[in-house]
Design an enzyme around this catalytic site. Structure first.
Site, PDB file in Angstrom:
ATOM      1  N   HIS A 156      35.657  42.153  37.490  1.00  0.00           N
ATOM      2  CA  HIS A 156      36.796  42.524  38.326  1.00  0.00           C
ATOM      3  C   HIS A 156      37.907  41.524  38.068  1.00  0.00           C
ATOM      4  O   HIS A 156      37.721  40.316  38.201  1.00  0.00           O
ATOM      5  CB  HIS A 156      36.429  42.529  39.811  1.00  0.00           C
ATOM      6  CG  HIS A 156      37.555  43.002  40.683  1.00  0.00           C
ATOM      7  ND1 HIS A 156      37.706  44.330  41.042  1.00  0.00           N
ATOM      8  CD2 HIS A 156      38.608  42.339  41.227  1.00  0.00           C
ATOM      9  CE1 HIS A 156      38.794  44.457  41.783  1.00  0.00           C
ATOM     10  NE2 HIS A 156      39.360  43.266  41.907  1.00  0.00           N
ATOM     11  N   CYS A 157      39.069  42.023  37.695  1.00  0.00           N
ATOM     12  CA  CYS A 157      40.189  41.157  37.323  1.00  0.00           C
ATOM     13  C   CYS A 157      41.250  41.181  38.423  1.00  0.00           C
ATOM     14  O   CYS A 157      41.856  42.228  38.686  1.00  0.00           O
ATOM     15  CB  CYS A 157      40.798  41.621  35.999  1.00  0.00           C
ATOM     16  SG  CYS A 157      42.168  40.589  35.425  1.00  0.00           S
ATOM     17  N   ILE A 158      41.464  40.028  39.075  1.00  0.00           N
ATOM     18  CA  ILE A 158      42.457  39.980  40.150  1.00  0.00           C
ATOM     19  C   ILE A 158      43.867  40.096  39.605  1.00  0.00           C
ATOM     20  O   ILE A 158      44.801  40.440  40.337  1.00  0.00           O
ATOM     21  CB  ILE A 158      42.322  38.693  40.976  1.00  0.00           C
ATOM     22  CG1 ILE A 158      42.526  37.453  40.093  1.00  0.00           C
ATOM     23  CG2 ILE A 158      40.979  38.638  41.666  1.00  0.00           C
ATOM     24  CD1 ILE A 158      42.537  36.163  40.868  1.00  0.00           C
ATOM     25  N   ASN A 162      42.098  45.471  39.719  1.00  0.00           N
ATOM     26  CA  ASN A 162      41.246  46.576  39.302  1.00  0.00           C
ATOM     27  C   ASN A 162      40.033  46.013  38.573  1.00  0.00           C
ATOM     28  O   ASN A 162      40.045  44.876  38.104  1.00  0.00           O
ATOM     29  CB  ASN A 162      42.026  47.516  38.374  1.00  0.00           C
ATOM     30  CG  ASN A 162      41.383  48.883  38.258  1.00  0.00           C
ATOM     31  OD1 ASN A 162      40.387  49.180  38.917  1.00  0.00           O
ATOM     32  ND2 ASN A 162      41.949  49.741  37.420  1.00  0.00           N
TER      33      ASN A 162
END
Length: 307
Positions: A156-158, A162
């Site tokens: 999960h990439c802040i 997303n």
């Protein structure tokens, strides 16, 4: 009552919106420093400096266009959701490549879930997620931030608010690559101005605002370029071995990875078979039909590896 600390991970969604502002803030500062203050004044002078400034300006806008395009594709493209009532056939192993999605196979499984230290919940029983109350295809994982299972989840990439999964991994790789190239070019262009910062600061030969913007833009671009270099190298290694960031911790040492089809095939599992489309955050209709891995449910495996 058992306390699940990963339920607080949902708060990272709000942090992600701040990251989006930070990304475009960096773009704005870099544009001002590189185009307006550094290259723009040389365009009308003629000679080699004018030609070099034109090349930098062209390359800057090309990379910026591809960067922003890739970024929006990662942000808005669904990484891949598990179809409702997905179940593996009773006579199949969860890692086999033939799957179905049917409400007729909605038998409940009350198996418990275990939480890993990175917020990704891994199955304690194959092929089922008790949090989603749904089947769990191979290479999928439950994300505690998105609160759902993601197909071929990488992380999960802040920065993009997303998850990165089967259906947007290519766009994420391009975003990281173009951002690295952009910040690297900006760093090299701004390096002379950064050196002059210390010389001109004492003589007051330039406005304080111009010096401050050049200094800030150089430091930010250098920091991002160095950090992204490590990230680019890591993800290229993962791409060539057909592995996700999650699967690195799941692979057994000393054993062949069954999804490793050779570096050429591994690249095609993410970028598709049409090489002319590789530089762009797009997937052709032909590739979506011909490469099952792009859908996130079916993955070819090596014939010489059974486990």
């Amino acid at each position: 009552m058992d306390l699940n600390p990963f339920r607080f991970c949902s708060g990272l969604k709000f942090l992600g919106y701040f990251m989006i502002i930070l990304v475009f803030g960096l773009i704005a500062i870099s544009y001002d420093a590189v185009i307006v203050l550094t290259c723009g004044p040389h365009l009308l002078h003629g000679g080699f400096k004018s030609f070099l400034s034109f090349l930098v300006l062209t390359l800057f806008h090309l990379l910026l266009f591809l960067l922003v395009w890739s970024y929006f594709m990662v942000v808005f493209r669904d990484p891949g959701a598990v179809p409702a009532n997905w179940r593996v056939l009773p006579d199949q192993n969860v890692e086999q490549e033939n799957f179905i999605s049917s409400s007729s196979l909605a038998a409940d499984d009350n198996s418990a879930m275990s939480s890993s230290s990175d917020g990704i919940e891994k199955r304690s029983a194959p092929g089922y997620c008790s949090r989603c109350q749904n089947g769990k295809p191979p290479r999928s994982h439950h994300c505690s931030v998105c609160e759902r299972c993601v197909l071929k989840m990488d992380h999960h990439c802040i920065w993009v608010v997303n998850c990165v999964g089967a259906r947007n991994y290519k766009f994420f790789l391009l975003f990281v690559l173009y951002t690295f190239l952009e910040t690297l070019m900006d760093t090299l262009v701004l390096l002379p101005g950064f050196i002059n910062f210390f010389q001109q600061a004492n003589h007051h030969s330039s406005s304080p605002g111009k010096l401050a913007i050049t200094f800030l833009a150089f430091v930010l671009n250098l920091a991002f370029a160095l950090s992204l270099l490590c990230f680019v190298v890591m993800h290229i290694s993962l791409l060539l071995s057909n592995t996700t960031s999650v699967e690195v911790h799941e692979k057994k040492k000393g054993m062949q990875w069954k999804y490793d089809l050779g570096w050429k095939k591994n690249i095609e599992q993410v970028f598709g078979t049409e090489k002319l489309m590789w530089p762009f955050p797009l997937l052709s209709k032909q590739d979506l039909e011909k490469v099952p891995a792009l859908d996130g449910l079916n993955f070819p495996t090596r014939s010489d590896v059974n486990v």
